[in-house]
Enzyme design. Structure first.
Site, short mmCIF file in Angstrom:
data_model
loop_
_atom_site.label_atom_id
_atom_site.label_comp_id
_atom_site.label_asym_id
_atom_site.label_seq_id
_atom_site.Cartn_x
_atom_site.Cartn_y
_atom_site.Cartn_z
CG ASN A 214 13.49 0.92 1.32
OD1 ASN A 214 12.87 1.67 1.83
ND2 ASN A 214 12.69 -0.12 1.51
CB CYS A 266 11.44 -2.23 4.35
SG CYS A 266 9.87 -2.88 3.76
N1 LIG Z 1 5.83 -4.11 4.62
C1 LIG Z 1 6.20 -2.77 4.16
O1 LIG Z 1 6.63 -1.55 4.96
C2 LIG Z 1 6.52 -2.25 3.26
C3 LIG Z 1 6.50 -1.12 2.44
C4 LIG Z 1 6.93 -1.43 0.73
C5 LIG Z 1 7.30 -2.81 0.27
N2 LIG Z 1 7.34 -3.31 1.02
C6 LIG Z 1 7.82 -4.60 -0.07
O2 LIG Z 1 6.46 -5.27 -0.47
C7 LIG Z 1 6.46 -6.78 0.34
C8 LIG Z 1 5.09 -7.46 0.52
O3 LIG Z 1 5.87 -7.36 2.09
P1 LIG Z 1 4.76 -7.20 2.96
O4 LIG Z 1 5.27 -6.67 4.09
O5 LIG Z 1 3.05 -6.64 2.57
O6 LIG Z 1 4.74 -8.74 3.48
P2 LIG Z 1 3.93 -10.00 4.04
O7 LIG Z 1 4.71 -10.87 4.32
O8 LIG Z 1 3.33 -9.13 5.09
O9 LIG Z 1 2.97 -10.52 3.98
C9 LIG Z 1 3.03 -11.11 1.93
C10 LIG Z 1 2.05 -11.99 2.18
O10 LIG Z 1 1.91 -12.81 0.07
C11 LIG Z 1 1.36 -14.15 0.90
N3 LIG Z 1 1.24 -14.17 -0.33
C12 LIG Z 1 3.02 -15.18 -0.72
N4 LIG Z 1 3.17 -15.97 -1.78
C13 LIG Z 1 1.74 -16.02 -2.73
C14 LIG Z 1 0.98 -15.92 -3.25
N5 LIG Z 1 1.90 -17.23 -4.17
N6 LIG Z 1 -0.25 -16.49 -3.41
C15 LIG Z 1 -0.68 -15.32 -2.63
N7 LIG Z 1 -0.15 -14.64 -1.49
C16 LIG Z 1 0.79 -14.89 -1.25
C17 LIG Z 1 1.52 -14.13 2.11
O11 LIG Z 1 0.59 -15.43 3.08
C18 LIG Z 1 1.52 -13.08 2.97
O12 LIG Z 1 0.22 -13.07 4.03
C19 LIG Z 1 7.42 -7.54 -0.16
O13 LIG Z 1 8.54 -7.11 -1.24
C20 LIG Z 1 8.09 -5.89 0.00
O14 LIG Z 1 9.53 -5.88 0.32
C21 LIG Z 1 6.78 -3.91 1.79
#
Ligand SMILES: NC(=O)c1ccc[n+]([C@@H]2O[C@H](COP(=O)([O-])OP(=O)(O)OC[C@H]3O[C@@H](n4cnc5c(N)ncnc54)[C@H](O)[C@@H]3O)[C@@H](O)[C@H]2O)c1
Length: 441
Positions: A214, A266
């Site tokens: 990234n 991200c």
């Molecule tokens: N969005 C992207 O394009 C992308 C791409 C690659 C990696 N990532 C990484 O992946 C991770 C998730 O990103 P995202 O965009 O999907 O996040 P998001 O905020 O869309 O979703 C996270 C989810 O986790 C849930 N959550 C939080 N704590 C929890 C727990 N203890 N038990 C169960 N559920 C719980 C939240 O309610 C939420 O629905 C991050 O670390 C991000 O950096 C994101």
């Protein structure tokens, strides 16, 4: 296989749905009751092309379960994938509270062997923290069972997440545990049929690989933005330069577009978190500091151009805004340049009429109660009573508009294009003042 995915956001929901589509039974856990309720009603809480039919058919087939039941989720999968958010903390480091909470709940309920996979983007050393959190829970219970922690960062892109998951460029597996590696090879076999895409490496290397990827992409964008600003003052055209350097296979064309700065959930947070880790390790990353600084400034460039066009007097002016999402094909507005632009324009006394094909719902939540912004339902409606038009997201529907109609609607026909969508000479011929980024007009 039986898999549990913890967190049903952009990454968790796509991961769960795609794994179920390959025949696995996937238990998707989220603590957000509203989200789980929506999913159980067959509704998708996010906009992600191609996701809905996959979720629906696998839910109907009984291979995709959505629940808030933590104990049941831990009992379900031999593989427990953590895909919760890792937002930035005050100091820029990744906030690990959700990852550690998820790890603790696995530790609290697990019986029998589990492979705990961190899919969230996490700083180097997190696998050790996850392991210790689970061991602590075992100690509290007075018993534990065998487990291993694997780093398997996710590289999907919002807007093309399903395609990316189904046909990954690479699958990084950070582990030295043969049993866990074999299980992940089996899990990912359906997604790498024409060649091996799994790269096995040390856990810490896997964790760093995600930040490195990234940060490299963010660096390319900031590099082009800085060059674009230079091109403007020395009479060069950044689009011509892009084609000139992109043709070098060592450079390539991807991520070489100048624009209104990068946003999203991200790049900004990952660039910050990597810097923070580096600082803590006593090896500050000067390059990444510059990447962030350039980007912060770039998010204001469009507003500066608008203010200059209107001789620094935006009071009472209305700016139409096309695009709110941080990029096309998503409804995600986290760190979106549109938010910075709206803030700048509002502070200067302007009113904004904004439209986005997918992010209106998100924008209405974000700007609720803000009188200086109206979120409207079409690109045309945004132009009503507007003085000029600004574009921040490269949605396909903005690429070939009816310029004569735009000119007729705008009081001072001017387009401020944060995505370099148009041919400057065509707009000149139309008699529209055109302000792209780094282009000769
Ligand atoms: N969005 C992207 O394009 C992308 C791409 C690659 C990696 N990532 C990484 O992946 C991770 C998730 O990103 P995202 O965009 O999907 O996040 P998001 O905020 O869309 O979703 C996270 C989810 O986790 C849930 N959550 C939080 N704590 C929890 C727990 N203890 N038990 C169960 N559920 C719980 C939240 O309610 C939420 O629905 C991050 O670390 C991000 O950096 C994101």
């Amino acid at each position: 296989m039986k898999v549990t995915v913890i967190g049903t956001g952009y990454v968790g929901l796509v991961t769960g749905a795609c794994l179920a589509d390959a025949g696995n039974t996937v238990f998707c856990l989220d603590l957000n009751k509203e989200k789980i309720q929506l999913l159980n009603e067959g509704k998708i809480p996010i906009f992600e092309p191609g996701l809905e039919p996959i979720v629906k058919r696998n839910e109907q087939a009984g291979r995709l379960i959505f629940s808030t039941d933590v104990a049941a989720s831990v009992a379900h999968g031999e593989i427990q994938m953590i895909a919760v958010g890792t937002p930035p903390s005050e100091d820029g480091s990744a906030d690990m509270q959700h990852v550690i909470a998820a790890a603790r709940s696995v530790g609290r309920h697990m019986e029998g062997y589990k492979v705990v996979v961190t899919k969230s983007t996490v700083p180097v050393g997190t696998a050790d923290k996850v392991k210790h959190a689970i061991i602590e829970e075992h100690k509290k219970r007075g018993r534990g069972s065998d487990f291993t922690v694997v780093s398997n960062p996710e590289f999907l892109k919002e807007g093309a997440a399903v395609e990316d998951f189904m046909r990954p460029d690479r699958i990084i597996v950070g582990s030295d545990d043969a049993r866990a590696i074999a299980l992940l090879r089996q899990l990912y076999a359906p997604f790498q049929r024409n060649r091996e895409r799994i790269i096995v490496m040390g856990v810490r290397s896997a964790e760093l690989t995600k930040y490195a990827a990234n940060s490299m992409l963010a660096a390319r964008i900031s590099f082009m933005n800085e060059l674009a600003n230079l091109a403007e003052v020395i009479g060069a055209d950044i689009e011509e330069v892009r084609r000139g350097i992109g043709s070098d296979p060592r450079i390539g064309y991807q991520f070489l577009y100048a624009g209104a700065g990068f946003g999203g959930s991200c790049f900004p947070k990952d660039v910050k978190a990597l810097q923070r880790s580096a600082l803590e390790a006593g090896r500050p990353l000067r390059l990444m500091h510059a990447v962030e600084e350039v980007n912060e400034a770039q998010k204001h460039v469009l507003a500066e151009k608008i203010e200059k066009h209107f001789a620094n007097d935006l009071k009472g002016k209305t700016i139409a805004l096309w695009g709110l999402a941080f990029k096309a094909n998503t409804d995600d507005m986290r760190e979106a340049p549109s938010v910075t632009l709206i803030g700048d324009l509002a502070r200067a006394g302007a009113f904004v009429r904004a439209y986005d094909p997918a992010a209106r719902h998100e924008a209405r939540k974000l700007f609720s109660g803000k009188k200086e912004v109206a979120i409207v339902d079409s690109a045309d409606a945004a132009l009503e009573g507007a003085d000029a038009l600004a574009i921040v997201t490269e949605w396909q529907e903005f690429r070939s508009p009816d310029f004569a109609a735009i000119k007729a609607k705008l009081k001072s026909p001017a387009i401020f294009d944060g995505r370099n969508l148009y041919d400057p000479s065509a707009l000149k011929a139309q008699g529209i003042a055109y302000y792209p980024i780094g282009r000769k007009t």
